[in-house]
Each structure stands twice: as C-alpha cells, then as structure tokens.
Write a protein that holds these residues in place. Structure first.
Motif, PDB file in Angstrom:
ATOM      1  N   SER A  57       0.816  -1.224   0.000  1.00 24.20           N
ATOM      2  CA  SER A  57       0.000   0.000   0.000  1.00 24.20           C
ATOM      3  C   SER A  57       0.842   1.262   0.000  1.00 24.20           C
ATOM      4  CB  SER A  57      -0.926   0.012   1.214  1.00 24.20           C
ATOM      5  OG  SER A  57      -1.865  -1.015   1.114  1.00 24.20           O
ATOM      6  N   LYS A  58       2.040   1.169   0.578  1.00 25.38           N
ATOM      7  CA  LYS A  58       2.931   2.331   0.683  1.00 25.38           C
ATOM      8  C   LYS A  58       3.545   2.705  -0.670  1.00 25.38           C
ATOM      9  CE  LYS A  58       7.044   3.772   3.188  1.00 25.38           C
ATOM     10  NZ  LYS A  58       8.108   3.363   4.092  1.00 25.38           N
ATOM     11  N   GLY A  65      -3.992   2.871  -6.773  1.00 23.41           N
ATOM     12  CA  GLY A  65      -5.303   2.301  -6.455  1.00 23.41           C
ATOM     13  C   GLY A  65      -5.419   0.823  -6.769  1.00 23.41           C
ATOM     14  N   THR A  66      -4.271   0.128  -6.897  1.00 25.10           N
ATOM     15  CA  THR A  66      -4.318  -1.305  -7.222  1.00 25.10           C
ATOM     16  C   THR A  66      -3.773  -2.181  -6.096  1.00 25.10           C
ATOM     17  OG1 THR A  66      -2.171  -1.210  -8.334  1.00 25.10           O
ATOM     18  CG2 THR A  66      -4.129  -0.853  -9.707  1.00 25.10           C
ATOM     19  N   ASP A  71      -9.488  -2.813  -1.669  1.00 19.05           N
ATOM     20  CA  ASP A  71     -10.806  -3.448  -1.688  1.00 19.05           C
ATOM     21  C   ASP A  71     -10.837  -4.510  -0.588  1.00 19.05           C
ATOM     22  OD1 ASP A  71     -13.044  -5.098  -2.163  1.00 19.05           O
ATOM     23  OD2 ASP A  71     -12.920  -4.819  -4.330  1.00 19.05           O
ATOM     24  N   PRO A  72     -11.690  -4.336   0.426  1.00 19.13           N
ATOM     25  CA  PRO A  72     -11.737  -5.298   1.534  1.00 19.13           C
ATOM     26  C   PRO A  72     -12.003  -6.741   1.085  1.00 19.13           C
ATOM     27  CG  PRO A  72     -13.042  -3.353   2.059  1.00 19.13           C
ATOM     28  CD  PRO A  72     -12.613  -3.224   0.624  1.00 19.13           C
ATOM     29  N   LEU A  73     -12.783  -6.925   0.027  1.00 16.35           N
ATOM     30  CA  LEU A  73     -13.043  -8.286  -0.464  1.00 16.35           C
ATOM     31  C   LEU A  73     -11.781  -8.907  -1.073  1.00 16.35           C
ATOM     32  CD1 LEU A  73     -16.601  -7.913  -2.064  1.00 16.35           C
ATOM     33  CD2 LEU A  73     -15.986  -9.069   0.073  1.00 16.35           C
TER      34      LEU A  73
END
Length: 178
Positions: A57-58, A65-66, A71-73
């Motif tokens: 994420s960092k 955005g990938t 996305d929690p799912l």
C-alpha cells in the motif's frame, strides 16, 4: 550441496554476470546502513500478511489504487488464499529486513518442483538498493538448492520479469460475464 552451489553460480554467469555483480554491490551498500537479513517463513499469520499489505500500500500500487487493501473483499480473498496455501505447506514468504524492518517481501507458492512468484513489493525509500531484486536472488538461490526447477512469474510479462526469465509462455485471459 556442492553441485547445487555450482548450479547457482552457473545461473549467474553469462548475461546475468553483471546482474550478480550489481546486486553484490547494492547489498554491500545496504549493509552499510545496518543489519541486513533474509527471513523465510511458511506461515500466513495475520501479522505477516499485514506487513505485506502495508508494504504494498505504501508503494506505487497504493498510489495507483491497485493495492490489495484498496478493496476489503480482495484483501479477504488474499488472506484466505494465503492461509490455504500455508495449510498445505506450500507458502514461502520471503522478507528482506534492514535493522529488523521489512523493506521487501514476496509471497511464493511451491508445488512439487515448481515455484510460483505470487506477490512482491518493496519499500521505495530503498529502491536504489534494488531490494526486490536482492530478495528475488535469494528466492532463486533457494529454489535451486531445494530442487525447484521452474519459477513462474505469472502474468503479465514485464521487462523486470523477462530480465530474470529464460523462457516465456503464452498467456490467455478468460472472462465470464453473467
């Protein structure tokens, strides 16, 4: 053991000789910053997965955005998949640590004599040291030592993947709609 070490040496000859020399240099420079260690785990603990997700994420995946955590799912799917693979003793999580801090990480699946390089990420703050390539070199060496005869990078083909590869397979994507 000696023939395995020779196989590793042979892999980094020829066109990869410069890569080996460059990675040796970058590893020496990284060690000037602190204690460097490679850690391999076969578990999918929540803490380990969160370390991977935070690292991903960092970086550019987070900015683009990938990242898995966008996305929690998708996050749940990755956690569940990793737990299942670990339950089958097939998950190999590689970490490159600097003074105890993970700066590169990859999630890999070993099945028989094949290794699948599933996910990888690194801390871009250390990009001049090529932490992803240093970690991948460790994976390649372990695969040779452990008898894995193939590493599948999965798709899509990218210049970095092609640099390490000795061959390429055709890839087909299928989509099913309602």
């Amino acid at each position: 053991a000696e023939d395995k070490q020779q196989a590793i040496t042979d892999f980094f000859k020829g066109s990869r000789k410069h890569l080996r020399q460059e990675l040796d240099r970058r590893l020496r420079r990284l060690k000037e910053l602190g204690d460097v260690e490679f850690v391999v785990s076969t578990e999918a603990s929540p803490e380990l997965m969160q370390t991977y997700f935070a690292l991903e994420s960092k970086g550019w995946k987070g900015r683009g955005g990938t990242a898995v955590t966008d996305d929690p799912l998708v996050t749940e799917m990755h956690e569940e998949f990793a737990r299942e693979v670990a339950a089958n003793q097939s998950l190999y999580v590689y970490q490159l640590k600097l003074d105890g801090k993970t700066i590169a990480m990859s999630l890999n699946i070993r099945y028989g004599d094949e290794t699948i390089h599933w996910k990888t990420s690194y801390d871009e703050e250390y990009s001049k040291y090529s932490p992803g390539n240093l970690l991948f070199r460790e994976l390649v060496s372990d695969c040779i030592r452990d008898g894995s005869t193939e590493i599948d990078f999965l798709s899509p083909a990218t210049p970095n993947k092609r640099f390490w590869a000795t061959g390429e397979r055709e890839h087909v994507a299928l989509y099913i709609f309602r």
